[in-house]
Design a protein around this motif. Structure first.
Motif, PDB file in Angstrom:
ATOM      1  N   ASP A 157      43.949   2.097  -3.623  1.00 19.14           N
ATOM      2  CA  ASP A 157      44.592   0.942  -4.232  1.00 19.14           C
ATOM      3  C   ASP A 157      43.895   0.427  -5.488  1.00 19.14           C
ATOM      4  O   ASP A 157      44.543  -0.184  -6.342  1.00 19.14           O
ATOM      5  CB  ASP A 157      44.686  -0.218  -3.222  1.00 19.14           C
TER       6      ASP A 157
ATOM      7  N   ARG B  62      50.248   3.471  -7.693  1.00 19.11           N
ATOM      8  CA  ARG B  62      51.080   2.335  -7.305  1.00 19.11           C
ATOM      9  C   ARG B  62      51.848   2.594  -6.008  1.00 19.11           C
ATOM     10  O   ARG B  62      52.140   1.688  -5.252  1.00 19.11           O
ATOM     11  CB  ARG B  62      52.055   1.991  -8.422  1.00 19.11           C
ATOM     12  N   GLU B  63      52.204   3.831  -5.728  1.00 21.04           N
ATOM     13  CA  GLU B  63      52.921   4.134  -4.483  1.00 21.04           C
ATOM     14  C   GLU B  63      52.690   5.585  -4.104  1.00 21.04           C
ATOM     15  O   GLU B  63      52.734   6.463  -4.966  1.00 21.04           O
ATOM     16  CB  GLU B  63      54.417   3.863  -4.618  1.00 21.04           C
ATOM     17  N   VAL B  64      52.436   5.802  -2.820  1.00 23.77           N
ATOM     18  CA  VAL B  64      52.279   7.154  -2.293  1.00 23.77           C
ATOM     19  C   VAL B  64      53.270   7.339  -1.151  1.00 23.77           C
ATOM     20  O   VAL B  64      53.246   6.586  -0.180  1.00 23.77           O
ATOM     21  CB  VAL B  64      50.845   7.404  -1.775  1.00 23.77           C
ATOM     22  N   GLN B  65      54.144   8.316  -1.289  1.00 27.84           N
ATOM     23  CA  GLN B  65      55.071   8.638  -0.210  1.00 27.84           C
ATOM     24  C   GLN B  65      54.502   9.815   0.580  1.00 27.84           C
ATOM     25  O   GLN B  65      54.117  10.826  -0.004  1.00 27.84           O
ATOM     26  CB  GLN B  65      56.445   8.997  -0.766  1.00 27.84           C
TER      27      GLN B  65
ATOM     28  N   ASP C 208      53.450   7.687  -7.424  1.00 27.27           N
ATOM     29  CA  ASP C 208      53.724   6.909  -8.625  1.00 27.27           C
ATOM     30  C   ASP C 208      52.408   6.411  -9.210  1.00 27.27           C
ATOM     31  O   ASP C 208      51.571   5.849  -8.476  1.00 27.27           O
ATOM     32  CB  ASP C 208      54.602   5.690  -8.309  1.00 27.27           C
TER      33      ASP C 208
END
Length: 217
Positions: free
Chosen positions: A58, A78-81, A93
């Protein structure tokens, strides 16, 4: 904290292209923000997973090397899938960061020391919030916020407003938000039974000798 990740730009998008990338051992992603156009990228799956498992994702500034460029872009994840039941990255992202421009990040909270209420009164330390949202320039992002809890007794709580921030770092969390507290320890089941057995019946109360609904002679 900073780390490096090698990326390749990609031209194809969509679910079919993403599945094809994953079958080849790569993870699709995108870099956006910072006033520039979004760039679709891919990264080596194993390298990326190992990196993410070794850093605080983060709040780590990543130096992203695009197509072997020696002048990397700096970004935050910003984002992890991830796959719902496999250790597999599906998409990442990245948000560009600019030197000197403040950004908002989540920083973990580390509790330091043993509270007085735990050491001397048998209490239990309960950490409710494990991170704090802060705002600062990228170069001042702390790896963690350390909080001394040694003076907390039973019934004491520590709130976000009590946390001292490093210079140049602004706390964006509600000052009343609870970070941690010390509570009295619950009795073990056997101790609870002993207490119940030791309680005398109140005057005027009798223990029924028959089950509810049974006829009496």
């Amino acid at each position: 904290m900073e780390a490096k990740l090698n990326l390749l730009t990609r031209g194809e998008s969509g679910k079919g292209a993403a599945r094809k990338l994953r079958r080849s051992g790569r993870v699709p992603g995108v870099i956006y923000g910072g006033g520039d156009e979004p760039v679709m990228v891919s990264m080596e799956a194993r390298e990326t997973l190992q990196l993410f498992q070794s850093i605080p994702v983060d709040n780590t500034i990543l130096n992203l090397s695009l197509d072997g460029d020696e002048g990397p872009e700096q970004a935050l994840v910003r984002e992890v899938q991830v796959h719902p039941y496999r250790t597999e990255l599906l998409h990442v992202d990245f948000l560009r960061v600019q030197r000197g421009v403040p950004i908002e990040v989540h920083v973990p909270v580390h509790l330091m020391g043993l509270p007085d209420g735990v050491r001397n009164e048998g209490g239990i330390l309960d950490q409710v919030a494990h991170d704090i949202v802060v705002k600062c320039v990228p170069s001042l992002i702390p790896e963690a916020i350390e909080v001394d809890v040694t003076r907390l007794g039973i019934g004491d709580v520590l709130r976000a407003g009590d946390v001292v921030m490093p210079d140049g770092v602004e706390n964006l969390v509600d000052p009343e938000r609870m970070i941690c507290g010390v509570a009295a320890a619950r009795l073990a089941p056997e101790e609870l039974e002993e207490e119940e057995e030791g309680v005398e019946a109140e005057p005027g109360l009798e223990t029924p000798t028959s089950e509810p609904g049974e006829d009496e002679d």
